[in-house]
Design a protein around this motif. Sequence first.
Motif, short mmCIF file in Angstrom:
data_model
loop_
_atom_site.label_atom_id
_atom_site.label_comp_id
_atom_site.label_asym_id
_atom_site.label_seq_id
_atom_site.Cartn_x
_atom_site.Cartn_y
_atom_site.Cartn_z
N ILE A 262 0.83 -1.20 0.00
CA ILE A 262 0.00 0.00 0.00
C ILE A 262 0.87 1.25 0.00
O ILE A 262 0.58 2.22 -0.71
CB ILE A 262 -0.95 -0.01 1.22
N ALA A 263 1.94 1.24 0.78
CA ALA A 263 2.87 2.38 0.81
C ALA A 263 3.48 2.60 -0.57
O ALA A 263 3.66 3.74 -1.02
CB ALA A 263 3.95 2.15 1.86
N ALA A 264 3.81 1.51 -1.25
CA ALA A 264 4.37 1.63 -2.59
C ALA A 264 3.36 2.21 -3.57
O ALA A 264 3.70 2.97 -4.48
CB ALA A 264 4.85 0.26 -3.08
N GLU A 265 2.07 1.86 -3.37
CA GLU A 265 1.01 2.41 -4.21
C GLU A 265 0.89 3.91 -4.00
O GLU A 265 0.73 4.69 -4.96
CB GLU A 265 -0.32 1.72 -3.88
N PHE A 266 0.97 4.36 -2.75
CA PHE A 266 0.90 5.79 -2.45
C PHE A 266 2.07 6.55 -3.08
O PHE A 266 1.93 7.71 -3.47
CB PHE A 266 0.88 6.03 -0.94
N ALA A 267 3.21 5.90 -3.14
CA ALA A 267 4.39 6.57 -3.70
C ALA A 267 4.23 6.89 -5.17
O ALA A 267 4.93 7.74 -5.72
CB ALA A 267 5.63 5.70 -3.48
N LYS A 268 3.26 6.21 -5.84
CA LYS A 268 3.04 6.43 -7.26
C LYS A 268 2.07 7.57 -7.53
O LYS A 268 1.88 7.98 -8.67
CB LYS A 268 2.49 5.16 -7.91
N ILE A 269 1.42 8.08 -6.47
CA ILE A 269 0.41 9.12 -6.66
C ILE A 269 1.07 10.43 -7.05
O ILE A 269 1.98 10.91 -6.37
CB ILE A 269 -0.44 9.30 -5.39
N VAL A 270 0.61 11.01 -8.15
CA VAL A 270 1.17 12.27 -8.65
C VAL A 270 0.02 13.22 -8.95
O VAL A 270 -0.97 12.83 -9.56
CB VAL A 270 2.01 12.05 -9.92
N VAL A 271 0.15 14.46 -8.51
CA VAL A 271 -0.79 15.52 -8.87
C VAL A 271 -0.05 16.44 -9.84
O VAL A 271 0.98 17.02 -9.49
CB VAL A 271 -1.27 16.30 -7.63
N HIS A 272 -0.57 16.56 -11.05
CA HIS A 272 0.13 17.30 -12.11
C HIS A 272 -0.25 18.78 -12.09
O HIS A 272 -1.42 19.13 -12.04
CB HIS A 272 -0.20 16.71 -13.48
N VAL A 273 0.78 19.62 -12.13
CA VAL A 273 0.60 21.06 -12.27
C VAL A 273 1.45 21.49 -13.47
O VAL A 273 2.63 21.16 -13.55
CB VAL A 273 1.06 21.83 -11.01
N VAL A 274 0.83 22.20 -14.41
CA VAL A 274 1.54 22.67 -15.60
C VAL A 274 1.56 24.19 -15.58
O VAL A 274 0.54 24.84 -15.40
CB VAL A 274 0.84 22.17 -16.89
N ALA A 275 2.76 24.75 -15.74
CA ALA A 275 2.91 26.20 -15.69
C ALA A 275 4.15 26.62 -16.47
O ALA A 275 5.05 25.81 -16.71
CB ALA A 275 3.01 26.68 -14.25
N ASP A 276 4.21 27.90 -16.86
CA ASP A 276 5.38 28.45 -17.51
C ASP A 276 6.55 28.52 -16.53
O ASP A 276 6.36 28.83 -15.35
CB ASP A 276 5.09 29.86 -18.02
#
Length: 504
Positions: A262-276
């Motif tokens: 489960i900890a390894a699964e959490f490590a894959k979570i990414v929230v994407h932010v795109v900016a200049d």
Amino acid sequence: MTMSNSSWSALDLDSVGAGGEAGGAKLNALRAGEGYLAFLRFQAIYAMLVAAADAEGVAVDAADRRVVDVFASVSREVAAALCVAASTADRQVNLAVEAVERLSKVARLMRDGVISVAAFGAVVLEATGVEDAELIAAVDAATASELAELGGVSRGDAEGVSRRMVAEIDPDGLRERRTARGKGVTVSHDVDGSDVTIATTPEDAAMIDASVRAVAGRVCENDSRSCGVRRHDAAVALLTGRPFVCDCSEPGCPVTASDDEIAAEFAKIVVHVVADAATVDGDADKAGWLDGFGVIDPHHVREIAARTDARLRPLDIAGLADGAAQAGNPYRPTATCDVAMRAVFGTCSEPGCDRSAWRCDLDHVTEYNHDAPAAGGATCPCNLNPKCRYHHLVKTFAGGWIDDQIIDANGVIWTEVTTPTGYTVRSRARNHWLLPDLGLVPCRHGEPVAPGVVDDVGQPMRGRSRTKAKHAYRMRIRSRRRYIAACAAAAKAAELDSAGPPPF
């Protein structure tokens, strides 16, 4: 009271362009009519407000501490005329003021059928916090200009465009309002349940959503819970430290996971932010994009970039000219191409669908030919867009639908969807403003001459038909009602038994 028949039924629909149309074209013409009538309604309400203010010798926007002021009087008449609640009438009067005084250019798009009534309401909501007259005029003009060129504007599109204009024109004010909103956790109880509300930042909310989704997905096909119940159980497990398990009760359940997994699964979570990069460095004030939320102001971009758990990765758009597909698997786009295409659309490319692009499939608009890759649709920005799983299935298996993607001479990416009735919706990639150079990347492939063929045998099937699902839902409602009635009858009988014999 005298009742009379409405004369609207005698209206010649041909005179407004909706008579001879069919299918999607007719629906679009009728939607445009709704916008025009709503515009006239707002104009009429505002005229009532002005007349009432003149009668009392006050200005429309004059500060008035009376409970029954000009606004209240007009709102009451609006409620009576429209047969709506007082709160709904208040909103109608507020929308009328916005349509005339603050967002007149956007309101004219509603009048002309470019945006819907719901889309206008979304713009009003996003611009509510802008108080300065010059700033709201700039937001109105910029929003109207952008929406007029977007094509196929949904409520979510209007909300996103308005939010971006507010973020870039009034970033300081937006930051103040965001800071004032604050953070907190609220627990409330009702007679039959309790609610937990967490007020937090958009990026942390996205992390929470992704975490709950990751945990809730760790069940086998025999789990009996609905998606909503699984998410609830996963959230409670995360907050209380309890394990989340599949409810199949089978000792050999294949998805039973250890804490390390489960900890390894959490490590894959990414929230994407795109900016200049210039915005991140503080040299520019261009808005950014937070996946799953939408536009964020430049201050917010820099706050996220400064987080200790943030990882900054440059996106080499120009490098896509040397290849957008993986060298070992030309069907798969490179990481840069994948991120760029999801970022430039932001959501599912189907008109009106707001599913996050990072929760969509990346679809080859012209089908990829696995047997002869050079002859089919290319893995290239000109031929890729995100589609949620449902719209991907519709595009793949539903007959009569045609999808196309065009890049114009200015590098703007457009999609076209033509329905089986022949109605076409042309829409611009919603985040072209964020990656304006993506459409200018030169293509290194030829025209498709033999697109891939879809195998209809592979179409997924429902677990049960729509009719059976509807009947099952009705049975659950009926069963629940019978259970409630039985409980009430039992309680009444118990109350009568405990009261003793009648006093006579």
